[in-house]
Design an enzyme around this catalytic site. Sequence first.
Site, PDB file in Angstrom:
ATOM      1  N   HIS A  95       3.279 -13.793  38.614  1.00  0.00           N
ATOM      2  CA  HIS A  95       4.695 -13.417  38.561  1.00  0.00           C
ATOM      3  C   HIS A  95       5.337 -13.857  37.244  1.00  0.00           C
ATOM      4  CE1 HIS A  95       8.761 -12.547  39.710  1.00  0.00           C
ATOM      5  NE2 HIS A  95       9.095 -13.731  39.229  1.00  0.00           N
ATOM      6  N   PHE A  96       5.886 -12.889  36.500  1.00  0.00           N
ATOM      7  CA  PHE A  96       6.622 -13.189  35.271  1.00  0.00           C
ATOM      8  C   PHE A  96       8.068 -13.545  35.611  1.00  0.00           C
ATOM      9  CE2 PHE A  96       3.181 -10.669  33.507  1.00  0.00           C
ATOM     10  CZ  PHE A  96       2.929 -11.286  32.274  1.00  0.00           C
ATOM     11  N   GLY A  97       8.486 -14.727  35.199  1.00  0.00           N
ATOM     12  CA  GLY A  97       9.872 -15.140  35.408  1.00  0.00           C
ATOM     13  C   GLY A  97       9.965 -16.277  36.402  1.00  0.00           C
ATOM     14  N   ASN A 115      15.529 -18.157  39.266  1.00  0.00           N
ATOM     15  CA  ASN A 115      15.882 -18.303  40.685  1.00  0.00           C
ATOM     16  C   ASN A 115      15.386 -17.164  41.557  1.00  0.00           C
ATOM     17  OD1 ASN A 115      17.233 -20.714  40.124  1.00  0.00           O
ATOM     18  ND2 ASN A 115      19.108 -19.648  39.578  1.00  0.00           N
ATOM     19  N   ILE A 116      15.448 -15.921  41.042  1.00  0.00           N
ATOM     20  CA  ILE A 116      14.935 -14.781  41.835  1.00  0.00           C
ATOM     21  C   ILE A 116      13.423 -14.905  41.970  1.00  0.00           C
ATOM     22  CG2 ILE A 116      14.473 -12.279  41.716  1.00  0.00           C
ATOM     23  CD1 ILE A 116      17.182 -12.481  42.662  1.00  0.00           C
ATOM     24  N   ARG A 122      11.471 -17.667  41.794  1.00  0.00           N
ATOM     25  CA  ARG A 122      11.078 -18.774  42.687  1.00  0.00           C
ATOM     26  C   ARG A 122      11.625 -18.596  44.095  1.00  0.00           C
ATOM     27  NH1 ARG A 122      13.534 -21.563  38.846  1.00  0.00           N
ATOM     28  NH2 ARG A 122      14.856 -22.757  40.285  1.00  0.00           N
ATOM     29  N   LYS A 166      21.635   0.638  47.455  1.00  0.00           N
ATOM     30  CA  LYS A 166      21.787  -0.775  47.121  1.00  0.00           C
ATOM     31  C   LYS A 166      22.608  -0.957  45.846  1.00  0.00           C
ATOM     32  CE  LYS A 166      20.655  -4.730  45.136  1.00  0.00           C
ATOM     33  NZ  LYS A 166      20.437  -5.220  43.803  1.00  0.00           N
TER      34      LYS A 166
END
Length: 392
Positions: A9-11, A14-15, A17, A216
């Site tokens: 996972h790149f990044g 907060n989103i 993790r 959304k």
Amino acid sequence: MSYEKKAVHFGGGNIGRGFVAEFLHNSGYEVVFVDVMDSIIEQLQKTPSYTVTEIGEDGERTFTIDHYRAINSKHEMDKVVKEIASADVVTCAVGPNILKFVAEPVAKAIEARTLDYPIAVIACENAINATTTWRGFIEGKLSEDTKSSIDKKARFANSAIDRIVPQQEANAGLNVKIEKFFEWCVEQKPFDNGGKKPAIEGVHYVDDLEPYIERKLFTVNTSHATAAYYGHQKKIPYIHEVLQNKELHDIVRDAVKETAHLIVNKHGISAKEQDDYVDSIVARISNPELKDNVERVGRAPLRKLSRKERFVGPAAQLAERGEKFDALLGSIEMAYRFQNVEGDDESFELAKILKENSAEEVVTKVNGLEKDHPLFKSIVPIVQKVQTSASL
């Protein structure tokens, strides 16, 4: 639970993790975080677990996330490539503008992949068809040979994610507070004919993603950002306080009434279902437990004012259909007034663009509209008004 499945996972934000990694972890994946932020990677490397606390109307629940590793792609790109080449899934939550910078390691890993099934590539960004955008950058770095048989090595699926991550407490470290509500929809067609659909608990696989993405983006993001930009003008610090103000609450509702009209008529979603959805969204963003900061929600106004985003996207489609979009014009004006906000580079860039260009040039540049588009002539006077009041 066995952890032989692997996701890169790149990044490490907060989103990443608090949403993506939580789902992957709960579905039995070992998660390998990749980031260029030394502080986040060092913390992840030193800390064997962190917590995700879900905030709902019924209180809080806390989960422990472990079984992860972390690599700094600034210093160890070869390792990153190796991990992706042997992973089941690669995801990202880096912001749509950063996708081009996380394309090269994925491309190199696809070239190097020897597993007998394709890797699933899924971007988890607040943008329409972000995986397609990422794919474009990745394919630009692939050999012709690999490109011609790409389906054997990788499958690219767009996704729509919905979960509010409010401002975190200053001393939270890696721990993340996040709202309980979530929606993560992923296209299933890309996994047909020999693809391997990732088994991720909580992911809803759908045939056509566009209704979910637009519903959304044009409901959650439109209402959230409208509240933020009006709140900023009134110097109200938190989103829930904006919605406690009757006048502003009604303004937010009017904006999503217009987008609801589009969604019902374009996607065949029933008016009642969309009304219920709008009610649930307004209730979510009104939750005082989230303590969501107006400036945090409003940041990056240039992106939020762009052609396919939460204001101009639905307003343009309504204009093309000859329908009403007055409330959205109000949101667009308030977004244009979000200038020179400390800690937000785009708000300074926006002020500069407004100062140095004519209103027509601003609308072309910022909103991505052609002069002959039916929405163009409605935004020009708004920009002129903002330019005039800014120079008073």
